[in-house]
Design an enzyme around this catalytic site. Structure first.
Site, PDB file in Angstrom:
ATOM      1  N   HIS A 119       0.819  -1.219   0.000  1.00  0.00           N
ATOM      2  CA  HIS A 119       0.000   0.000   0.000  1.00  0.00           C
ATOM      3  C   HIS A 119       0.853   1.271   0.000  1.00  0.00           C
ATOM      4  O   HIS A 119       0.307   2.377  -0.093  1.00  0.00           O
ATOM      5  CB  HIS A 119      -0.987  -0.006   1.170  1.00  0.00           C
TER       6      HIS A 119
ATOM      7  N   GLY B  31       5.755  -0.874   6.143  1.00  0.00           N
ATOM      8  CA  GLY B  31       6.870  -1.426   5.380  1.00  0.00           C
ATOM      9  C   GLY B  31       8.111  -1.697   6.201  1.00  0.00           C
ATOM     10  O   GLY B  31       9.033  -2.360   5.730  1.00  0.00           O
TER      11      GLY B  31
END
Length: 263
Positions: A66, A214
């Protein structure tokens, strides 16, 4: 607004606010010694930090899917390695343009699964004491109650969505998947699949937050998962959700990193 959608908001807005109060920390954590996590990457759009990532190969960074969206078309994406402070001109920093993004699959708006992506750099990083690799070495299971560290430049205050200038880290606890899916936690919205894990603490005082997406979850020295999302930040029964680097994802990473066959 969910932590996931706020990450997308950061992509659009540029995440340009840098807090003046550097004494505050990643939710419940603290600043790490400078350059003590040399595998960390900062994914930036137009020079502003948006997501974290992990250098797993001199030319490849692993992050959350994302962190890349059609909404940022036309912006200038880069990866910065060797950073501790995002704002200071540190000689250890290496900045790379991005050659391509390779998400595991097309991310559907109603699903938070497969939130993992490879980022190929235009050049190879110069590995040294400030820039090093961290390889995924997880299995398909982490025991609930395991203490893990999550690292990032994400927001340090769940009420003020602005990133940290310096790299922060917090210790969180793995929460049983069944409990995380229960009615008192996420109630299957989203469904925490076997490819995902939850981690936080019972009081909601330790958590990853916006801008940490992340980044790595490391348990007993092993790189097990990456930050994916969650509902807001620092809520006791809405812990952080992480993509578990299980055998499926490790096989996908290995396949993409393998050099092309020549005949």
């Amino acid at each position: 607004m969910t932590r996931y959608s706020l990450s997308l908001f950061f992509l659009v807005a540029g995440a340009h606010l840098i807090p003046e109060y550097f004494s505050m920390e990643i939710i419940g954590g603290q600043e790490v010694p400078p350059h003590s996590r040399p595998f960390m990457a900062s994914i930036q759009y137009n020079g502003h930090h948006t997501c974290g990532g992990v250098l797993i190969h001199p030319q490849w960074v692993l992050t959350a899917a994302h962190c890349h969206s059609q909404l940022v078309k036309g912006q200038f994406p880069t990866v910065v390695l060797g950073a501790h402070s995002l704002s200071k001109n540190e000689p250890s920093k290496q900045t790379f343009e991005i050659k391509k993004f390779i998400p595991f699959s097309r991310l559907r708006s109603n699903s938070k699964s497969n939130d993992i992506m490879l980022v190929k750099l235009h050049g190879a990083a110069n590995l040294n004491k400030h820039v090093q690799l961290l390889h995924p070495r997880s299995n398909n299971y982490i025991r609930s109650g395991t203490k893990c560290q999550v690292t990032g430049w994400g927001t340090t205050d769940s009420k003020v969505f602005s990133i940290s200038d310096t790299l922060q880290e917090v210790t969180v606890t793995i929460i049983d998947r069944k409990l995380c899916n229960s009615q008192s936690y996420y109630n299957h919205n989203p469904i925490i699949t076997k490819d995902m894990i939850c981690a936080g603490d019972t009081r909601g005082t330790k958590d990853s937050c916006q801008g940490d997406s992340g980044g790595p979850l490391v348990c007993k020295g092993i790189f097990h998962a990456i930050v994916s999302g969650g509902h807001k930040c620092g809520i006791a029964n809405k812990p952080g959700i992480y993509t578990l680097l299980n055998k499926k994802y490790q096989a996908w990473i290995k396949k993409n990193l393998a050099p092309p066959q020549t005949y």
